[in-house]
Design a protein around this motif. Structure first.
Motif, PDB file in Angstrom:
ATOM      1  N   SER A  40       0.371  -1.673   1.679  1.00 26.00           N
ATOM      2  CA  SER A  40      -0.494  -1.903   0.470  1.00 26.00           C
ATOM      3  C   SER A  40      -0.808  -0.362  -0.514  1.00 26.00           C
ATOM      4  N   LEU A  41      -0.588  -0.337  -1.684  1.00 24.90           N
ATOM      5  CA  LEU A  41      -0.962   1.137  -2.416  1.00 24.90           C
ATOM      6  C   LEU A  41      -2.170   1.434  -2.168  1.00 24.90           C
ATOM      7  N   SER A  42      -2.439   2.844  -2.055  1.00 26.40           N
ATOM      8  CA  SER A  42      -4.420   2.981  -2.149  1.00 26.40           C
ATOM      9  C   SER A  42      -4.257   2.775  -3.506  1.00 26.40           C
ATOM     10  N   GLY A  43      -3.787   2.816  -4.591  1.00 23.82           N
ATOM     11  CA  GLY A  43      -4.493   2.988  -6.285  1.00 23.82           C
ATOM     12  C   GLY A  43      -3.017   4.164  -7.220  1.00 23.82           C
ATOM     13  N   GLY A  44      -3.696   4.557  -8.024  1.00 23.54           N
ATOM     14  CA  GLY A  44      -2.377   5.164  -9.087  1.00 23.54           C
ATOM     15  C   GLY A  44      -1.490   4.749  -8.972  1.00 23.54           C
ATOM     16  N   GLY A  57      14.477  -2.042   1.122  1.00 24.23           N
ATOM     17  CA  GLY A  57      14.118  -1.542  -0.279  1.00 24.23           C
ATOM     18  C   GLY A  57      13.741  -0.925  -0.009  1.00 24.23           C
ATOM     19  N   CYS A  58      12.837  -0.012  -0.730  1.00 22.99           N
ATOM     20  CA  CYS A  58      12.296   1.107  -0.695  1.00 22.99           C
ATOM     21  C   CYS A  58      10.309   0.693  -1.262  1.00 22.99           C
ATOM     22  N   LEU A  59       9.822   1.788  -0.850  1.00 23.21           N
ATOM     23  CA  LEU A  59       8.260   2.710  -1.712  1.00 23.21           C
ATOM     24  C   LEU A  59       8.851   3.103  -2.542  1.00 23.21           C
ATOM     25  N   LYS A  60       7.770   3.455  -3.695  1.00 20.12           N
ATOM     26  CA  LYS A  60       7.880   4.565  -4.581  1.00 20.12           C
ATOM     27  C   LYS A  60       6.109   4.830  -4.871  1.00 20.12           C
ATOM     28  N   VAL A  61       6.447   6.088  -5.186  1.00 17.31           N
ATOM     29  CA  VAL A  61       4.349   6.249  -6.024  1.00 17.31           C
ATOM     30  C   VAL A  61       5.106   8.056  -6.473  1.00 17.31           C
ATOM     31  N   SER A  62       4.200   8.376  -7.004  1.00 12.64           N
ATOM     32  CA  SER A  62       4.192   8.719  -8.812  1.00 12.64           C
ATOM     33  C   SER A  62       2.699   9.490  -8.362  1.00 12.64           C
ATOM     34  N   ASN A  69      -1.643   9.602  -4.344  1.00 13.56           N
ATOM     35  CA  ASN A  69      -2.351   8.347  -3.439  1.00 13.56           C
ATOM     36  C   ASN A  69      -0.394   8.219  -2.842  1.00 13.56           C
ATOM     37  N   ALA A  70      -0.864   6.884  -1.920  1.00 14.67           N
ATOM     38  CA  ALA A  70      -0.106   6.416  -0.954  1.00 14.67           C
ATOM     39  C   ALA A  70       0.128   5.058  -0.977  1.00 14.67           C
ATOM     40  N   TRP A  71       1.418   5.064   0.063  1.00 12.14           N
ATOM     41  CA  TRP A  71       1.577   3.528   0.558  1.00 12.14           C
ATOM     42  C   TRP A  71       0.877   3.324   1.488  1.00 12.14           C
ATOM     43  N   LEU A  72       0.379   2.643   2.435  1.00 14.72           N
ATOM     44  CA  LEU A  72      -0.686   2.314   3.257  1.00 14.72           C
ATOM     45  C   LEU A  72       0.310   1.009   3.939  1.00 14.72           C
ATOM     46  N   VAL A 136      -5.419   2.063  12.516  1.00  8.62           N
ATOM     47  CA  VAL A 136      -5.041   3.070  11.410  1.00  8.62           C
ATOM     48  C   VAL A 136      -3.719   2.634  11.015  1.00  8.62           C
ATOM     49  N   PRO A 137      -4.107   2.538   9.718  1.00 11.64           N
ATOM     50  CA  PRO A 137      -2.871   2.728   8.838  1.00 11.64           C
ATOM     51  C   PRO A 137      -1.557   4.045   8.492  1.00 11.64           C
ATOM     52  N   VAL A 138      -0.462   4.014   8.306  1.00  8.98           N
ATOM     53  CA  VAL A 138       0.793   5.426   9.191  1.00  8.98           C
ATOM     54  C   VAL A 138       0.401   5.177   6.694  1.00  8.98           C
ATOM     55  N   ARG A 139       0.495   6.469   6.748  1.00  7.59           N
ATOM     56  CA  ARG A 139       0.837   6.673   4.943  1.00  7.59           C
ATOM     57  C   ARG A 139       2.440   7.149   4.748  1.00  7.59           C
TER      58      ARG A 139
END
Length: 173
Positions: A40-44, A57-62, A69-72, A136-139
């Motif tokens: 899940s995306l933490s926000g942003g 697939g891949c995860l993207k944060v901007s 922000n982070a994917w958790l 705990v989640p990994v970020r």
């Protein structure tokens, strides 16, 4: 401080043997409906790219340079005093300033501004000795990064330290 601890752990655990499989969900990042299963995306600003052209697939944060922000991952149940290795690929697009952040909150590693080409990163850490609070989640995310960071093939596995001698010195004991 976490870089020093991580570096010391890496020196002490010069060689590791994977003891178990991947503890992170959906490591190919291909499963899910609107978001990747187990993440899940933490926000942003962020995006899930289901297929980047190679079946993975891949995860993207901007970021805009003053946010984070982070994917958790869904929480991972870690065991006290056990040693783990987090591995993932990362690259950046139009990035400057700030850093990519990775790992559980008690073992964060900043890898700096990612380059345009994919590079794999490894972080070896020990879970705390406490018995509670280890689910705990990994970020995988960014802190004050301007631009976008992409992540592929996240993997968390318990590893067994293998002690090694160099020049008469026994390392890791």
């Amino acid at each position: 401080m976490s870089k020093v601890i991580s570096g010391a752990a890496t020196l002490a655990v010069l060689f590791c043997v994977a003891a178990f499989g991947n503890l992170l969900p959906n490591s190919g990042l291909t499963e899910g409906d609107k978001t990747p299963a187990g993440w899940s995306l933490s926000g942003g600003q962020g995006e899930w790219i289901r297929d980047r052209g190679d079946g993975m697939g891949c995860l993207k944060v901007s970021g805009g340079g003053e946010d984070s922000n982070a994917w958790l991952s869904s929480p991972v149940e870690l065991l006290p005093n056990r040693v783990y290795r987090l591995t993932f690929g990362a690259r950046g697009e139009d990035t400057s300033g700030g850093t990519v952040v990775s790992g559980p909150v008690f073992a964060n590693v900043d890898i700096g501004v990612p380059g345009r080409e994919w590079a794999f990163h490894h972080n070896v850490f020990a879970a705390p000795s406490r018995k509670e609070g280890l689910a705990v989640p990994v970020r995988l995310g960014q802190w004050h990064l301007k631009g976008s960071a992409f992540f592929v093939r996240p993997r968390l596995e318990e590893v067994e330290p293998v002690h090694r001698g160099i020049g008469g010195l026994l390392l890791g004991e």
